[in-house]
Write an enzyme that holds these catalytic residues in place. Structure first.
Site, PDB file in Angstrom:
ATOM      1  CG  ASP A  66      77.210  37.942 -11.303  1.00 53.46           C
ATOM      2  OD1 ASP A  66      76.807  38.797 -10.481  1.00 53.46           O
ATOM      3  OD2 ASP A  66      78.226  37.253 -11.121  1.00 53.46           O
ATOM      4  CG  ASN A  93      65.480  40.388  -3.846  1.00 53.47           C
ATOM      5  OD1 ASN A  93      65.183  40.536  -2.663  1.00 53.47           O
ATOM      6  ND2 ASN A  93      65.796  39.207  -4.367  1.00 53.47           N
ATOM      7  CB  SER A 139      67.181  48.154   3.402  1.00 48.71           C
ATOM      8  OG  SER A 139      68.148  48.318   4.401  1.00 48.71           O
ATOM      9  CE1 TYR A 154      72.792  41.610   3.836  1.00 49.15           C
ATOM     10  CE2 TYR A 154      72.156  41.718   6.145  1.00 49.15           C
ATOM     11  CZ  TYR A 154      71.838  41.474   4.822  1.00 49.15           C
ATOM     12  OH  TYR A 154      70.547  41.098   4.493  1.00 49.15           O
ATOM     13  CE  LYS A 158      70.587  44.139   2.399  1.00 43.89           C
ATOM     14  NZ  LYS A 158      69.960  44.081   1.056  1.00 43.89           N
TER      15      LYS A 158
END
Ligand SMILES: NC(=O)c1ccc[n+]([C@@H]2O[C@H](COP(=O)([O-])OP(=O)(O)OC[C@H]3O[C@@H](n4cnc5c(N)ncnc54)[C@H](OP(=O)(O)O)[C@@H]3O)[C@@H](O)[C@H]2O)c1
Length: 255
Positions: A66, A93, A139, A154, A158
C-alpha cells in the site's frame, strides 16, 4: 524504433488494473524486468500468474504494497533494488482519486498522490543516479483544466505532480537523471473509474464523453505507450515535460 529497454529494471505502483496494468505490460513487451505493486493480494497473485503465461521470457514481480504506508513503500523499493541489482525507471502511478472537498480527502490526496510519489522517488534517486535512470510520473488533464471534479483536491494535487516533476528534471539533469510527466485525458477502463461512472452516473458519463473531440475516450495502452517511450533511451534529451495524452480534450494551449 528500438527502445533499448532490455536489461532495464522498472518499478510501477498500482500495476494490477487500468493504466498501471498497461504500463507493466508495455515494459514487459520491451523486455524489461518489472516490479509492480497494489494492495489486493488476490489481484497480485492473479497478475503474477497471467504475466508469467503472457510473457514467458519476461520477468514480472508483483508485490502487495500500500503506497500510502510510506515505510512499506520505501522497504519495497529497497527490496526490488536488492532482488534485481539496480533501478532504471520509476513510475509512481497510484492516485487515491479523492474528490470530495473535505479535510479528509485533501489529507488523503496529499498523502497518496503527492507524498507517496515524492517518497518513492526520493528512495529511488540514489539507484537512478547510478544507472542514469529516469522517472515518469502520472498526472491528469484535471491538473490543467478545471473540470467537473472541482472543487476538489484531485486536480490540485495533479497540478503539483507536474510542477514537482519539472523541479526534479531540472535539479537532477546534471546527474544524468531525467523526469517527465504523462497527463492522461479520459481513459476508459471497464473495471476503472469511467466504467464505474458509466454504470452508476450515466448522465455524467454521457456529458463527459461528449467533450472528447475524437468521439471516444482513450485506452490504457495509449498512455502506456507514451510512458514507455519517455522512459526509453530514445527520449534521452526529453526531460521536464508534461506529455498530455488526451485526444485533444484540453482546449488550453500548453506553452
Ligand atoms: N482513468 C483515467 O481516466 C485517468 C485519467 C487521468 C489520470 N489518471 C491517472 O492514472 C493513474 C491510474 O489510474 P487508473 O484509472 O488506471 O486507476 P485504477 O484503474 O483505479 O487502478 C489503480 C491501480 O492502483 C492500485 N492502487 C490503488 N491504491 C493503491 C495504494 N494505496 N497502494 C498500492 N496500489 C494502489 C489498484 O489496486 P488496489 O486497489 O488493489 O490497490 C490498481 O492496481 C492515476 O494516477 C490516475 O489519477 C487516470
Amino acid at each position: 524504433m528500438h527502445l533499448g529497454l532490455e536489461k532495464k529494471v522498472v518499478l510501477v505502483t498500482g500495476g494490477t488494473k487500468g493504466i498501471g496494468r498497461a504500463i507493466v505490460a508495455g515494459f514487459l513487451l520491451e523486455g524489461a524486468t518489472v516490479h509492480f505493486c497494489s494492495r489486493t493480494e488476490k489481484d497480485i497473485t492473479a497478475a503474477n500468474t497471467k504475466l508469467a503465461s503472457d510473457f514467458p521470457s519476461a520477468k514480472a514481480h508483483g508485490s502487495v504494497v500500500d503506497v500510502s504506508k510510506l515505510d512499506d513503500l520505501n522497504a519495497w523499493v529497497e527490496s526490488c533494488a536488492k532482488e534485481s541489482g539496480q533501478i532504471d525507471v520509476v513510475v509512481p502511478n497510484v492516485s487515491c482519486f479523492a474528490m470530495k472537498n473535505t479535510r479528509e480527502d485533501w489529507q488523503a490526496c496529499f498523502h497518496t498522490d503527492m507524498l507517496a510519489l515524492w517518497s518513492i522517488i526520493q528512495t529511488s534517486l540514489p539507484y537512478l543516479e547510478k544507472t542514469k535512470g529516469n522517472v515518469v510520473t502520472i498526472s491528469s488533464v484535471t491538473g490543467r483544466d478545471v473540470d467537473f471534479t472541482a472543487p476538489s483536491p484531485y486536480g490540485a494535487m495533479k497540478a503539483a505532480v507536474v510542477h514537482y516533476t519539472a523541479q526534479l528534471a531540472h535539479t537532477m539533469a546534471g546527474k544524468g537523471v531525467r523526469a517527465n510527466c504523462v497527463s492522461p485525458g479520459n481513459i476508459y477502463i471497464e473495471d476503472g473509474v469511467w466504467g464505474d461512472i458509466e454504470r452508476n452516473l450515466p448522465d455524467l458519463f454521457k456529458s463527459q464523453m461528449a467533450l472528447n473531440p475524437m468521439g471516444r475516450m482513450g485506452k490504457a495502452e495509449e498512455i502506456a505507450d507514451a510512458v514507455v517511450f519517455l522512459a526509453s533511451q530514445r527520449a534521452s534529451f526529453v526531460s521536464g515535460t508534461n506529455t498530455v495524452v488526451d485526444g485533444s480534450l484540453c482546449t488550453g494551449v500548453q506553452l
